[in-house]
Scaffold this active site. Sequence first.
Site, mmCIF file in Angstrom:
data_model
loop_
_atom_site.group_PDB
_atom_site.id
_atom_site.type_symbol
_atom_site.label_atom_id
_atom_site.label_comp_id
_atom_site.label_asym_id
_atom_site.label_seq_id
_atom_site.Cartn_x
_atom_site.Cartn_y
_atom_site.Cartn_z
ATOM 1 N N GLY A 72 -64.419 -67.489 6.209
ATOM 2 C CA GLY A 72 -64.879 -66.540 5.185
ATOM 3 C C GLY A 72 -64.818 -67.117 3.776
ATOM 4 O O GLY A 72 -65.112 -68.300 3.543
ATOM 5 N N ASP A 129 -53.417 -70.905 7.026
ATOM 6 C CA ASP A 129 -53.869 -69.732 7.783
ATOM 7 C C ASP A 129 -52.906 -69.485 8.938
ATOM 8 O O ASP A 129 -51.995 -70.285 9.175
ATOM 9 C CB ASP A 129 -55.316 -69.888 8.281
ATOM 10 N N ALA A 165 -55.784 -64.892 1.362
ATOM 11 C CA ALA A 165 -55.526 -64.201 2.636
ATOM 12 C C ALA A 165 -55.420 -62.701 2.379
ATOM 13 O O ALA A 165 -54.733 -62.274 1.449
ATOM 14 C CB ALA A 165 -54.234 -64.721 3.267
ATOM 15 N N ALA A 222 -54.122 -39.244 5.683
ATOM 16 C CA ALA A 222 -53.485 -38.344 6.647
ATOM 17 C C ALA A 222 -53.431 -38.958 8.042
ATOM 18 O O ALA A 222 -52.541 -38.635 8.840
ATOM 19 C CB ALA A 222 -54.246 -37.018 6.691
ATOM 20 N N ASN A 223 -54.379 -39.846 8.352
ATOM 21 C CA ASN A 223 -54.423 -40.446 9.693
ATOM 22 C C ASN A 223 -53.803 -41.839 9.754
ATOM 23 O O ASN A 223 -53.809 -42.472 10.809
ATOM 24 C CB ASN A 223 -55.890 -40.575 10.155
ATOM 25 N N TYR A 244 -55.217 -50.545 1.067
ATOM 26 C CA TYR A 244 -55.940 -51.704 0.528
ATOM 27 C C TYR A 244 -56.139 -51.553 -0.989
ATOM 28 O O TYR A 244 -55.894 -52.480 -1.768
ATOM 29 C CB TYR A 244 -57.283 -51.797 1.247
HETATM 30 P P1 NAD Z 1 -61.615 -62.930 6.395
HETATM 31 O O1 NAD Z 1 -61.010 -61.913 7.296
HETATM 32 O O2 NAD Z 1 -62.895 -63.567 6.791
HETATM 33 O O3 NAD Z 1 -60.532 -64.086 6.098
HETATM 34 C C1 NAD Z 1 -59.201 -63.812 5.738
HETATM 35 C C2 NAD Z 1 -58.317 -64.916 6.268
HETATM 36 O O4 NAD Z 1 -56.950 -64.588 5.948
HETATM 37 C C3 NAD Z 1 -58.385 -65.051 7.802
HETATM 38 O O5 NAD Z 1 -58.677 -66.386 8.168
HETATM 39 C C4 NAD Z 1 -57.009 -64.610 8.278
HETATM 40 O O6 NAD Z 1 -56.571 -65.283 9.452
HETATM 41 C C5 NAD Z 1 -56.140 -64.952 7.062
HETATM 42 N N1 NAD Z 1 -54.877 -64.193 7.077
HETATM 43 C C6 NAD Z 1 -54.742 -62.863 7.300
HETATM 44 N N2 NAD Z 1 -53.431 -62.545 7.317
HETATM 45 C C7 NAD Z 1 -52.736 -63.694 7.102
HETATM 46 C C8 NAD Z 1 -51.362 -63.991 7.012
HETATM 47 N N3 NAD Z 1 -50.414 -63.055 7.178
HETATM 48 N N4 NAD Z 1 -50.977 -65.274 6.784
HETATM 49 C C9 NAD Z 1 -51.915 -66.255 6.655
HETATM 50 N N5 NAD Z 1 -53.266 -66.016 6.710
HETATM 51 C C10 NAD Z 1 -53.665 -64.742 6.941
HETATM 52 O O7 NAD Z 1 -61.725 -62.215 4.938
HETATM 53 P P2 NAD Z 1 -62.759 -62.459 3.734
HETATM 54 O O8 NAD Z 1 -63.842 -61.454 3.852
HETATM 55 O O9 NAD Z 1 -63.108 -63.889 3.612
HETATM 56 O O10 NAD Z 1 -61.839 -62.011 2.489
HETATM 57 C C11 NAD Z 1 -61.017 -62.904 1.767
HETATM 58 C C12 NAD Z 1 -60.341 -62.153 0.619
HETATM 59 O O11 NAD Z 1 -61.330 -61.557 -0.228
HETATM 60 C C13 NAD Z 1 -59.421 -61.014 1.088
HETATM 61 O O12 NAD Z 1 -58.289 -60.976 0.257
HETATM 62 C C14 NAD Z 1 -60.284 -59.773 0.885
HETATM 63 O O13 NAD Z 1 -59.517 -58.630 0.697
HETATM 64 C C15 NAD Z 1 -61.062 -60.167 -0.363
HETATM 65 N N6 NAD Z 1 -62.342 -59.428 -0.478
HETATM 66 C C16 NAD Z 1 -63.361 -59.586 0.435
HETATM 67 C C17 NAD Z 1 -64.542 -58.859 0.280
HETATM 68 C C18 NAD Z 1 -65.697 -59.010 1.229
HETATM 69 O O14 NAD Z 1 -66.741 -58.353 1.041
HETATM 70 N N7 NAD Z 1 -65.622 -59.845 2.249
HETATM 71 C C19 NAD Z 1 -64.671 -57.953 -0.779
HETATM 72 C C20 NAD Z 1 -63.606 -57.799 -1.667
HETATM 73 C C21 NAD Z 1 -62.452 -58.534 -1.517
#
Ligand code: NAD
Length: 454
Positions: free
Chosen positions: A225, A245, A296, A305-306, A360
């Site tokens: 990502g 990761d 990450a 509530a859920n 979140y």
């Molecule tokens: P993604 O799920 O594709 O990638 C996230 C990565 O974080 C994964 O490879 C996962 O294995 C790793 N990860 C999760 N928990 C972990 C942990 N405890 N220790 C180590 N690694 C861990 O997500 P993405 O869409 O690429 O998003 C990346 C960031 O951008 C996130 O913080 C997300 O909240 C933020 N974000 C994304 C979007 C979007 O539209 N995709 C929008 C706003 C914010």
Amino acid sequence: MSDYLIRLGQQPALRNVIKSIGLPTPVELARGKGSYDARLLAGKTVLLGAGQNATAVKALEAALSDSGAKPARADKPEPAKGARYDALVFDATGMQSAGELKALYNFFHPVVRRMNRCGRVLVLADHPDKLDDPQRATAARAVEGFVRSVGKEIGKGGSTANLLYVEPGAQDRIEGPLRFFLSEHSAYVDGQPVRISAGGAMPEEVAFSGALKGKVALVTGGARGIGAATARRLAAEGAQVVCLDLPADQETLNATVSEIGGTALPLNITDDSAPRDIAKFLQDKFGGVDIVVHNAGVTRDKTLANMPEKHWDMVLSINLLAILAIDKVLLGDKVINEHGRIICLSSIGGIAGNMGQTNYGATKAGLIGYVQSQSQTLGERSITLNAVAPGFIETRMTAEMPFMIREAGRRMNSLSQGGQPEDVAELITFLSTPGAGGISGNVIRVCGQSLIGA
Ligand code: NAD
């Protein structure tokens, strides 16, 4: 992820059909490819204007010609027939009162229609919070409303409008931001006010190509990502990248790392030992770290509530508590080098809130509070700390949304399309460079000027 309206709209006959049924016809954005060139703006036609008391014109002219652009100066342009521009830049610093705002009209009115596709509007103004005089603060703040509105008018053509608030004494720090915001690397960053301050020292050498040579970067969640796109982009700029990761994702992690000649660090950031393990790894292997990208993150959506308690705890611990714990050790033990860069991934969900995302939204807003407060303590070591807030980005996560919700999220912005992970990576990479040394404590959205939370 491809956007069907962009694809279909490329055929003129279908484009008219799409228009006639009232659907948007988004432009395919021109995006920067590969790494920065020393003459990043070579060949760009830039029209430069300024208010009567502007303070940054000289710095702007020098930065524009250094970056290879062809700047023409006109405060009240009378464009020759057929003249077209890639960028319109206006220095509105030094305005003494709201009456001087007319200079914005005088400059932009005759030329705004003459911008090329995927053009750029960039305006500079004083930061209103730094002005004691209400007359001056009024004029400076008015510029933000102007820029945001222009952005909404020019987005149809894939063009963007952004604002640089230049604090007193920071005029010599505008070249980095100017290059980024006028280039194709900022394709999806739109409608953003960015503050450039004079706090902290700039590095002695500010390289604009191979900008991250010799730097070490840590990207959490770097297997896929946005994290993987960021790791690729930082590596292209010359950084040695450590991708962290989950151990369960080691195969994907290894694939990303081998593609960029980086280093894998399989680890769960919520483990109690994670901050110390990360610090030791970076110190033993590289003697420290220059760039930390807290990427990450997870979602576990349910209405309050859920929401099971474990969903609340999990999101809070990964998205917020782990970041605070890691930084405490990396900063406390001086593992982050002088002129270091820390970037946290926030979200427009943290700015506007979102149904089903109390957990979140709290974490992503918490990061904004952290960045704004902690950044003020890091100037002495010239470390910058910023948040990047993505809007609708075409990833696995957004691909899984129901069609109508996905369509609404994707279209509700000035560019009528979603961003790519690479667009977020571009903003993170810019903030990691030496030339971004004047930017700290900012929250910059990469959202195509999304209507949500605007
Ligand atoms: P993604 O799920 O594709 O990638 C996230 C990565 O974080 C994964 O490879 C996962 O294995 C790793 N990860 C999760 N928990 C972990 C942990 N405890 N220790 C180590 N690694 C861990 O997500 P993405 O869409 O690429 O998003 C990346 C960031 O951008 C996130 O913080 C997300 O909240 C933020 N974000 C994304 C979007 C979007 O539209 N995709 C929008 C706003 C914010």
